[in-house]
Design a protein around this motif. Structure first.
Motif, PDB file in Angstrom:
ATOM      1  N   SER A 107     -47.209  32.710 -21.419  1.00 54.09           N
ATOM      2  CA  SER A 107     -48.514  32.311 -20.875  1.00 54.09           C
ATOM      3  C   SER A 107     -49.414  31.756 -21.976  1.00 54.09           C
ATOM      4  O   SER A 107     -50.149  30.799 -21.749  1.00 54.09           O
ATOM      5  CB  SER A 107     -49.181  33.474 -20.155  1.00 54.09           C
ATOM      6  OG  SER A 107     -49.553  34.474 -21.080  1.00 54.09           O
ATOM      7  N   LYS A 108     -49.364  32.345 -23.164  1.00 54.38           N
ATOM      8  CA  LYS A 108     -50.184  31.848 -24.273  1.00 54.38           C
ATOM      9  C   LYS A 108     -49.723  30.461 -24.729  1.00 54.38           C
ATOM     10  O   LYS A 108     -50.530  29.635 -25.150  1.00 54.38           O
ATOM     11  CB  LYS A 108     -50.147  32.823 -25.459  1.00 54.38           C
ATOM     12  CG  LYS A 108     -50.802  34.143 -25.161  1.00 54.38           C
ATOM     13  CD  LYS A 108     -52.261  33.971 -24.811  1.00 54.38           C
ATOM     14  CE  LYS A 108     -52.902  35.314 -24.524  1.00 54.38           C
ATOM     15  NZ  LYS A 108     -54.275  35.201 -24.076  1.00 54.38           N
ATOM     16  N   LEU A 109     -48.409  30.204 -24.639  1.00 52.10           N
ATOM     17  CA  LEU A 109     -47.876  28.880 -24.993  1.00 52.10           C
ATOM     18  C   LEU A 109     -48.035  27.881 -23.849  1.00 52.10           C
ATOM     19  O   LEU A 109     -47.752  26.708 -24.005  1.00 52.10           O
ATOM     20  CB  LEU A 109     -46.396  28.992 -25.374  1.00 52.10           C
ATOM     21  CG  LEU A 109     -46.088  29.763 -26.649  1.00 52.10           C
ATOM     22  CD1 LEU A 109     -44.585  29.924 -26.820  1.00 52.10           C
ATOM     23  CD2 LEU A 109     -46.687  29.048 -27.848  1.00 52.10           C
ATOM     24  N   LYS A 110     -48.477  28.392 -22.695  1.00 53.51           N
ATOM     25  CA  LYS A 110     -48.649  27.583 -21.490  1.00 53.51           C
ATOM     26  C   LYS A 110     -47.345  26.911 -21.070  1.00 53.51           C
ATOM     27  O   LYS A 110     -47.321  25.745 -20.693  1.00 53.51           O
ATOM     28  CB  LYS A 110     -49.764  26.556 -21.675  1.00 53.51           C
ATOM     29  CG  LYS A 110     -51.100  27.222 -21.892  1.00 53.51           C
ATOM     30  CD  LYS A 110     -52.207  26.235 -22.013  1.00 53.51           C
ATOM     31  CE  LYS A 110     -53.478  27.070 -22.208  1.00 53.51           C
ATOM     32  NZ  LYS A 110     -54.571  26.370 -22.696  1.00 53.51           N
ATOM     33  N   TRP A 111     -46.257  27.674 -21.164  1.00 56.19           N
ATOM     34  CA  TRP A 111     -44.955  27.185 -20.723  1.00 56.19           C
ATOM     35  C   TRP A 111     -44.787  27.491 -19.246  1.00 56.19           C
ATOM     36  O   TRP A 111     -45.061  28.601 -18.789  1.00 56.19           O
ATOM     37  CB  TRP A 111     -43.835  27.868 -21.495  1.00 56.19           C
ATOM     38  CG  TRP A 111     -43.632  27.326 -22.874  1.00 56.19           C
ATOM     39  CD1 TRP A 111     -44.460  26.514 -23.575  1.00 56.19           C
ATOM     40  CD2 TRP A 111     -42.520  27.574 -23.713  1.00 56.19           C
ATOM     41  NE1 TRP A 111     -43.943  26.250 -24.796  1.00 56.19           N
ATOM     42  CE2 TRP A 111     -42.743  26.880 -24.910  1.00 56.19           C
ATOM     43  CE3 TRP A 111     -41.369  28.309 -23.577  1.00 56.19           C
ATOM     44  CZ2 TRP A 111     -41.846  26.902 -25.959  1.00 56.19           C
ATOM     45  CZ3 TRP A 111     -40.473  28.336 -24.621  1.00 56.19           C
ATOM     46  CH2 TRP A 111     -40.712  27.632 -25.796  1.00 56.19           C
ATOM     47  N   ASP A 112     -44.305  26.503 -18.510  1.00 53.72           N
ATOM     48  CA  ASP A 112     -44.016  26.697 -17.099  1.00 53.72           C
ATOM     49  C   ASP A 112     -42.513  26.888 -16.964  1.00 53.72           C
ATOM     50  O   ASP A 112     -41.751  25.935 -17.059  1.00 53.72           O
ATOM     51  CB  ASP A 112     -44.472  25.488 -16.290  1.00 53.72           C
ATOM     52  CG  ASP A 112     -44.244  25.659 -14.811  1.00 53.72           C
ATOM     53  OD1 ASP A 112     -43.922  26.785 -14.378  1.00 53.72           O
ATOM     54  OD2 ASP A 112     -44.382  24.665 -14.080  1.00 53.72           O
ATOM     55  N   VAL A 113     -42.098  28.118 -16.775  1.00 57.67           N
ATOM     56  CA  VAL A 113     -40.666  28.410 -16.678  1.00 57.67           C
ATOM     57  C   VAL A 113     -40.170  28.379 -15.241  1.00 57.67           C
ATOM     58  O   VAL A 113     -39.002  28.608 -14.981  1.00 57.67           O
ATOM     59  CB  VAL A 113     -40.305  29.769 -17.329  1.00 57.67           C
ATOM     60  CG1 VAL A 113     -40.524  29.722 -18.825  1.00 57.67           C
ATOM     61  CG2 VAL A 113     -41.102  30.894 -16.712  1.00 57.67           C
ATOM     62  N   ALA A 114     -41.059  28.094 -14.314  1.00 63.68           N
ATOM     63  CA  ALA A 114     -40.676  28.013 -12.909  1.00 63.68           C
ATOM     64  C   ALA A 114     -40.587  26.540 -12.511  1.00 63.68           C
ATOM     65  O   ALA A 114     -41.269  26.084 -11.605  1.00 63.68           O
ATOM     66  CB  ALA A 114     -41.680  28.755 -12.046  1.00 63.68           C
ATOM     67  N   GLY A 115     -39.771  25.797 -13.234  1.00 61.32           N
ATOM     68  CA  GLY A 115     -39.620  24.374 -12.959  1.00 61.32           C
ATOM     69  C   GLY A 115     -38.946  24.124 -11.623  1.00 61.32           C
ATOM     70  O   GLY A 115     -38.128  24.905 -11.154  1.00 61.32           O
ATOM     71  N   VAL A 116     -39.313  23.022 -11.009  1.00 65.59           N
ATOM     72  CA  VAL A 116     -38.741  22.645  -9.728  1.00 65.59           C
ATOM     73  C   VAL A 116     -37.444  21.886  -9.995  1.00 65.59           C
ATOM     74  O   VAL A 116     -37.381  20.995 -10.839  1.00 65.59           O
ATOM     75  CB  VAL A 116     -39.726  21.756  -8.941  1.00 65.59           C
ATOM     76  CG1 VAL A 116     -39.129  21.317  -7.627  1.00 65.59           C
ATOM     77  CG2 VAL A 116     -41.030  22.491  -8.716  1.00 65.59           C
ATOM     78  N   THR A 117     -36.392  22.264  -9.286  1.00 61.38           N
ATOM     79  CA  THR A 117     -35.095  21.619  -9.442  1.00 61.38           C
ATOM     80  C   THR A 117     -34.732  20.880  -8.156  1.00 61.38           C
ATOM     81  O   THR A 117     -35.392  21.037  -7.124  1.00 61.38           O
ATOM     82  CB  THR A 117     -33.991  22.652  -9.754  1.00 61.38           C
ATOM     83  OG1 THR A 117     -33.801  23.479  -8.594  1.00 61.38           O
ATOM     84  CG2 THR A 117     -34.344  23.498 -10.965  1.00 61.38           C
ATOM     85  N   ALA A 118     -33.682  20.106  -8.239  1.00 61.71           N
ATOM     86  CA  ALA A 118     -33.214  19.368  -7.067  1.00 61.71           C
ATOM     87  C   ALA A 118     -32.820  20.332  -5.944  1.00 61.71           C
ATOM     88  O   ALA A 118     -33.008  20.019  -4.765  1.00 61.71           O
ATOM     89  CB  ALA A 118     -32.037  18.478  -7.449  1.00 61.71           C
ATOM     90  N   HIS A 119     -32.310  21.502  -6.300  1.00 61.07           N
ATOM     91  CA  HIS A 119     -31.931  22.490  -5.283  1.00 61.07           C
ATOM     92  C   HIS A 119     -33.138  22.939  -4.458  1.00 61.07           C
ATOM     93  O   HIS A 119     -32.996  23.267  -3.281  1.00 61.07           O
ATOM     94  CB  HIS A 119     -31.261  23.707  -5.928  1.00 61.07           C
ATOM     95  CG  HIS A 119     -29.922  23.416  -6.510  1.00 61.07           C
ATOM     96  ND1 HIS A 119     -28.797  23.260  -5.738  1.00 61.07           N
ATOM     97  CD2 HIS A 119     -29.532  23.227  -7.790  1.00 61.07           C
ATOM     98  CE1 HIS A 119     -27.764  23.002  -6.521  1.00 61.07           C
ATOM     99  NE2 HIS A 119     -28.187  22.973  -7.761  1.00 61.07           N
ATOM    100  N   ASP A 120     -34.326  22.948  -5.068  1.00 58.00           N
ATOM    101  CA  ASP A 120     -35.534  23.358  -4.354  1.00 58.00           C
ATOM    102  C   ASP A 120     -35.923  22.372  -3.254  1.00 58.00           C
ATOM    103  O   ASP A 120     -36.566  22.747  -2.276  1.00 58.00           O
ATOM    104  CB  ASP A 120     -36.709  23.522  -5.326  1.00 58.00           C
ATOM    105  CG  ASP A 120     -36.478  24.609  -6.350  1.00 58.00           C
ATOM    106  OD1 ASP A 120     -35.857  25.635  -5.993  1.00 58.00           O
ATOM    107  OD2 ASP A 120     -36.901  24.446  -7.509  1.00 58.00           O
TER     108      ASP A 120
END
Length: 173
Positions: free
Chosen positions: A26-39
């Motif tokens: 959260s401090k690095l502001k990384w989004d680890v919940a990326g959207v994939t083609a499967h979504d």
């Protein structure tokens, strides 16, 4: 809160390694919940008017397979997740004998039709190449073409006594 003797105050929840990882992310502001083609698959399939034309679960399984195969080819990294999902669905439908849904997928996603057509052609070319390059697996884990295979050269005894494989083909997962 508790004092740990060094002046730092901790909570029981903060001692959990997963919470520390989440804090760092959260401090690095990384989004680890990326959207994939499967979504995108269930969303797109629910908006296609397939009705009784095909089994939607089968189309989804085929599209998932195409997406997984595309993940092995760097050329597909140029496409967005929605493009890859749309074209995988179109390829699955075409393979099942139901063609003509690419314009509807273009309406749903807003992606340029030429881009979708190019991606669809690449998926179909990838599948065709994989069919043509089918390999037969032999008991020792090596792959060989069904028609033309020559055994590997014999190794000297120093290599045979080694505990660590010296050839990549000797590593079995």
């Amino acid at each position: 809160m508790e004092s740990n003797g060094s002046g730092w105050q901790t909570t029981a929840a903060a001692a959990d390694p997963a919470s520390w990882e989440l804090l760092v992310l959260s401090k690095l502001k990384w989004d680890v919940a990326g959207v994939t083609a499967h979504d995108f698959l269930p969303l797109l399939l629910s908006r296609l008017h397939l009705r009784d034309l095909v089994n939607k679960e089968m189309v989804q399984r085929h599209a998932q397979t195409f997406i997984a195969l595309a993940a092995r080819d760097y050329e597909f990294t140029l496409y967005s997740a929605s493009t890859l999902a749309s074209c995988s669905i179109a390829a699955a439908l075409r393979g099942l004998g139901v063609d003509g849904h690419l314009p509807r997928l273009q309406e749903l996603t807003g992606i340029d039709l030429d881009c979708l057509q190019t991606c669809l052609e690449q998926i179909e070319e990838m599948v065709q190449n994989m069919i043509e390059e089918r390999v037969v697996s032999v008991p020792n884990g090596q792959a060989r073409e069904a028609a033309e295979w020559t055994p590997p050269p014999t190794q000297n005894k120093a290599h045979n006594n080694a505990a660590t494989p010296t050839d990549v083909r000797d590593v079995h997962f």
